[in-house]
Write a protein that holds these residues in place. Structure first.
Motif, PDB file in Angstrom:
ATOM      1  N   PRO A   1      58.538  44.955  29.744  1.00 41.91           N
ATOM      2  CA  PRO A   1      59.555  45.137  28.567  1.00 41.91           C
ATOM      3  C   PRO A   1      59.573  46.466  28.172  1.00 41.91           C
ATOM      4  O   PRO A   1      58.812  47.203  28.274  1.00 41.91           O
ATOM      5  CB  PRO A   1      58.814  44.271  27.646  1.00 41.91           C
ATOM      6  CG  PRO A   1      57.286  44.205  27.850  1.00 41.91           C
ATOM      7  CD  PRO A   1      57.369  44.326  29.453  1.00 41.91           C
ATOM      8  N   SER A   2      60.643  46.652  27.567  1.00 43.44           N
ATOM      9  CA  SER A   2      61.012  48.138  26.937  1.00 43.44           C
ATOM     10  C   SER A   2      61.983  47.569  25.733  1.00 43.44           C
ATOM     11  O   SER A   2      62.776  46.979  25.860  1.00 43.44           O
ATOM     12  CB  SER A   2      61.809  49.095  27.809  1.00 43.44           C
ATOM     13  OG  SER A   2      61.209  49.508  28.774  1.00 43.44           O
ATOM     14  N   VAL A   3      61.500  48.092  24.549  1.00 45.85           N
ATOM     15  CA  VAL A   3      62.102  47.919  23.299  1.00 45.85           C
ATOM     16  C   VAL A   3      62.737  49.210  22.584  1.00 45.85           C
ATOM     17  O   VAL A   3      62.026  50.362  22.893  1.00 45.85           O
ATOM     18  CB  VAL A   3      61.002  47.171  22.269  1.00 45.85           C
ATOM     19  CG1 VAL A   3      61.753  47.029  20.841  1.00 45.85           C
ATOM     20  CG2 VAL A   3      60.592  46.046  22.815  1.00 45.85           C
ATOM     21  N   VAL A   4      63.922  48.975  22.097  1.00 43.97           N
ATOM     22  CA  VAL A   4      64.753  50.009  21.309  1.00 43.97           C
ATOM     23  C   VAL A   4      65.486  49.521  20.201  1.00 43.97           C
ATOM     24  O   VAL A   4      65.423  48.550  20.226  1.00 43.97           O
ATOM     25  CB  VAL A   4      65.937  50.665  22.546  1.00 43.97           C
ATOM     26  CG1 VAL A   4      65.271  51.263  23.528  1.00 43.97           C
ATOM     27  CG2 VAL A   4      66.885  49.724  22.745  1.00 43.97           C
ATOM     28  N   LYS A   5      65.339  50.322  19.194  1.00 44.98           N
ATOM     29  CA  LYS A   5      66.037  50.102  18.115  1.00 44.98           C
ATOM     30  C   LYS A   5      67.385  50.682  17.937  1.00 44.98           C
ATOM     31  O   LYS A   5      67.473  51.806  18.143  1.00 44.98           O
ATOM     32  CB  LYS A   5      65.358  50.477  16.749  1.00 44.98           C
ATOM     33  CG  LYS A   5      65.714  50.047  15.393  1.00 44.98           C
ATOM     34  CD  LYS A   5      64.751  50.554  14.476  1.00 44.98           C
ATOM     35  CE  LYS A   5      65.242  50.100  13.085  1.00 44.98           C
ATOM     36  NZ  LYS A   5      64.291  50.526  11.992  1.00 44.98           N
ATOM     37  N   HIS A   6      68.711  49.755  18.023  1.00 45.65           N
ATOM     38  CA  HIS A   6      69.985  50.263  18.110  1.00 45.65           C
ATOM     39  C   HIS A   6      70.719  49.502  17.027  1.00 45.65           C
ATOM     40  O   HIS A   6      70.588  48.333  16.742  1.00 45.65           O
ATOM     41  CB  HIS A   6      70.190  50.207  19.685  1.00 45.65           C
ATOM     42  CG  HIS A   6      71.421  50.626  19.943  1.00 45.65           C
ATOM     43  ND1 HIS A   6      71.541  52.168  19.653  1.00 45.65           N
ATOM     44  CD2 HIS A   6      72.560  50.340  20.432  1.00 45.65           C
ATOM     45  CE1 HIS A   6      72.968  52.369  20.356  1.00 45.65           C
ATOM     46  NE2 HIS A   6      73.358  51.313  20.372  1.00 45.65           N
ATOM     47  N   SER A   7      72.053  50.187  16.763  1.00 42.81           N
ATOM     48  CA  SER A   7      73.074  49.277  16.196  1.00 42.81           C
ATOM     49  C   SER A   7      74.198  49.666  16.907  1.00 42.81           C
ATOM     50  O   SER A   7      74.462  50.868  17.443  1.00 42.81           O
ATOM     51  CB  SER A   7      72.835  49.686  14.784  1.00 42.81           C
ATOM     52  OG  SER A   7      73.431  51.064  14.626  1.00 42.81           O
ATOM     53  N   PHE A   8      74.964  48.447  17.018  1.00 46.68           N
ATOM     54  CA  PHE A   8      76.537  48.855  17.510  1.00 46.68           C
ATOM     55  C   PHE A   8      77.271  47.844  16.974  1.00 46.68           C
ATOM     56  O   PHE A   8      77.004  46.658  16.917  1.00 46.68           O
ATOM     57  CB  PHE A   8      76.639  49.134  19.069  1.00 46.68           C
ATOM     58  CG  PHE A   8      75.658  47.910  19.883  1.00 46.68           C
ATOM     59  CD1 PHE A   8      76.486  46.739  20.389  1.00 46.68           C
ATOM     60  CD2 PHE A   8      74.457  47.830  19.995  1.00 46.68           C
ATOM     61  CE1 PHE A   8      76.007  45.726  20.994  1.00 46.68           C
ATOM     62  CE2 PHE A   8      73.787  46.789  20.814  1.00 46.68           C
ATOM     63  CZ  PHE A   8      74.429  45.844  21.162  1.00 46.68           C
ATOM     64  N   GLY A   9      78.643  48.152  16.928  1.00 45.14           N
ATOM     65  CA  GLY A   9      79.544  47.114  16.398  1.00 45.14           C
ATOM     66  C   GLY A   9      79.728  45.967  16.716  1.00 45.14           C
ATOM     67  O   GLY A   9      80.052  44.664  16.136  1.00 45.14           O
ATOM     68  N   ALA A  10      79.590  45.661  18.399  1.00 44.26           N
ATOM     69  CA  ALA A  10      79.712  44.499  18.997  1.00 44.26           C
ATOM     70  C   ALA A  10      78.654  43.333  18.376  1.00 44.26           C
ATOM     71  O   ALA A  10      78.921  42.109  19.027  1.00 44.26           O
ATOM     72  CB  ALA A  10      79.823  44.591  20.466  1.00 44.26           C
ATOM     73  N   LEU A  11      77.517  43.765  17.981  1.00 43.54           N
ATOM     74  CA  LEU A  11      76.383  42.905  17.617  1.00 43.54           C
ATOM     75  C   LEU A  11      76.247  42.749  16.392  1.00 43.54           C
ATOM     76  O   LEU A  11      75.631  43.931  15.709  1.00 43.54           O
ATOM     77  CB  LEU A  11      75.086  43.319  18.465  1.00 43.54           C
ATOM     78  CG  LEU A  11      73.727  42.629  18.248  1.00 43.54           C
ATOM     79  CD1 LEU A  11      74.126  41.170  19.048  1.00 43.54           C
ATOM     80  CD2 LEU A  11      72.780  43.083  18.984  1.00 43.54           C
ATOM     81  N   ASP A  12      76.681  41.581  15.789  1.00 46.73           N
ATOM     82  CA  ASP A  12      76.115  41.452  14.140  1.00 46.73           C
ATOM     83  C   ASP A  12      76.745  42.454  13.452  1.00 46.73           C
ATOM     84  O   ASP A  12      76.290  43.032  12.444  1.00 46.73           O
ATOM     85  CB  ASP A  12      74.911  41.227  13.753  1.00 46.73           C
ATOM     86  CG  ASP A  12      74.513  40.436  12.919  1.00 46.73           C
ATOM     87  OD1 ASP A  12      75.462  39.766  12.133  1.00 46.73           O
ATOM     88  OD2 ASP A  12      73.356  40.357  12.383  1.00 46.73           O
ATOM     89  N   GLY A  13      78.152  42.852  13.648  1.00 49.42           N
ATOM     90  CA  GLY A  13      78.900  44.040  12.823  1.00 49.42           C
ATOM     91  C   GLY A  13      78.146  45.216  12.574  1.00 49.42           C
ATOM     92  O   GLY A  13      78.370  45.971  11.486  1.00 49.42           O
TER      93      GLY A  13
END
Length: 72
Positions: A21-33
Protein backbone atom coordinates in the motif's frame (compact mmCIF):
# COMPACT_ATOMS: atom_id res chain seq x y z
CA UNK A 1 -1.50 -3.94 12.74
CA UNK A 2 -2.95 -5.21 9.45
CA UNK A 3 -3.50 -2.32 7.04
CA UNK A 4 -4.75 -4.14 3.95
CA UNK A 5 -5.71 -7.78 3.39
CA UNK A 6 -7.52 -9.81 0.72
CA UNK A 7 -11.32 -9.98 0.88
CA UNK A 8 -12.82 -13.23 2.09
CA UNK A 9 -15.18 -13.69 -0.86
CA UNK A 10 -13.97 -14.92 -4.23
CA UNK A 11 -15.69 -12.19 -6.22
CA UNK A 12 -13.59 -9.15 -5.20
CA UNK A 13 -10.81 -7.56 -7.22
CA UNK A 14 -8.57 -8.23 -4.20
CA UNK A 15 -9.78 -11.77 -3.44
CA UNK A 16 -6.27 -13.28 -3.63
CA UNK A 17 -3.67 -10.54 -3.20
CA UNK A 18 -3.67 -7.18 -1.42
CA UNK A 19 -0.25 -5.73 -0.66
CA UNK A 20 2.26 -2.87 -1.11
CA UNK A 21 0.00 0.00 0.00
CA UNK A 22 0.89 3.65 -0.62
CA UNK A 23 -1.21 6.45 0.91
CA UNK A 24 -1.48 10.01 -0.41
CA UNK A 25 -3.60 12.95 0.74
CA UNK A 26 -5.13 14.69 -2.24
CA UNK A 27 -8.11 16.69 -3.42
CA UNK A 28 -9.63 16.95 -6.87
CA UNK A 29 -12.99 18.07 -8.22
CA UNK A 30 -14.11 14.65 -9.50
CA UNK A 31 -14.18 13.15 -5.97
CA UNK A 32 -16.73 14.57 -3.52
CA UNK A 33 -16.60 18.11 -4.93
CA UNK A 34 -12.89 18.62 -4.33
CA UNK A 35 -12.93 17.65 -0.65
CA UNK A 36 -9.52 16.47 0.61
CA UNK A 37 -9.26 12.65 0.81
CA UNK A 38 -6.73 10.01 1.76
CA UNK A 39 -6.19 7.59 -1.12
CA UNK A 40 -4.53 4.21 -0.64
CA UNK A 41 -3.24 2.52 -3.80
CA UNK A 42 -2.23 -1.13 -3.51
CA UNK A 43 -1.41 -4.16 -5.64
CA UNK A 44 -4.31 -6.58 -5.85
CA UNK A 45 -5.36 -9.66 -7.73
CA UNK A 46 -8.69 -11.41 -8.20
CA UNK A 47 -9.04 -15.17 -8.29
CA UNK A 48 -8.26 -16.22 -11.85
CA UNK A 49 -8.69 -19.69 -13.33
CA UNK A 50 -7.25 -21.50 -16.34
CA UNK A 51 -10.21 -22.18 -18.65
CA UNK A 52 -8.79 -25.52 -19.82
CA UNK A 53 -7.69 -27.11 -16.52
CA UNK A 54 -9.75 -25.12 -13.99
CA UNK A 55 -6.61 -24.57 -11.92
CA UNK A 56 -6.23 -21.25 -10.13
CA UNK A 57 -3.63 -18.96 -11.71
CA UNK A 58 -1.48 -16.83 -9.38
CA UNK A 59 -0.33 -13.29 -10.10
CA UNK A 60 -0.89 -9.61 -9.51
CA UNK A 61 -3.15 -8.16 -12.15
CA UNK A 62 -4.05 -4.60 -11.21
CA UNK A 63 -3.76 -1.59 -8.91
CA UNK A 64 -6.71 -1.04 -6.57
CA UNK A 65 -7.61 2.14 -4.68
CA UNK A 66 -9.49 2.83 -1.45
CA UNK A 67 -10.23 6.28 -0.08
CA UNK A 68 -11.45 7.92 3.10
CA UNK A 69 -11.93 11.32 4.74
CA UNK A 70 -9.73 10.56 7.77
CA UNK A 71 -7.14 8.04 6.55
CA UNK A 72 -8.61 5.12 8.50
Amino acid sequence: KMVVEPMINGESDDAVHACAPSVVKHSFGALDGGKEKYLMYYECGPKSYNKTTGARVEGFTQICVAYSDDGL
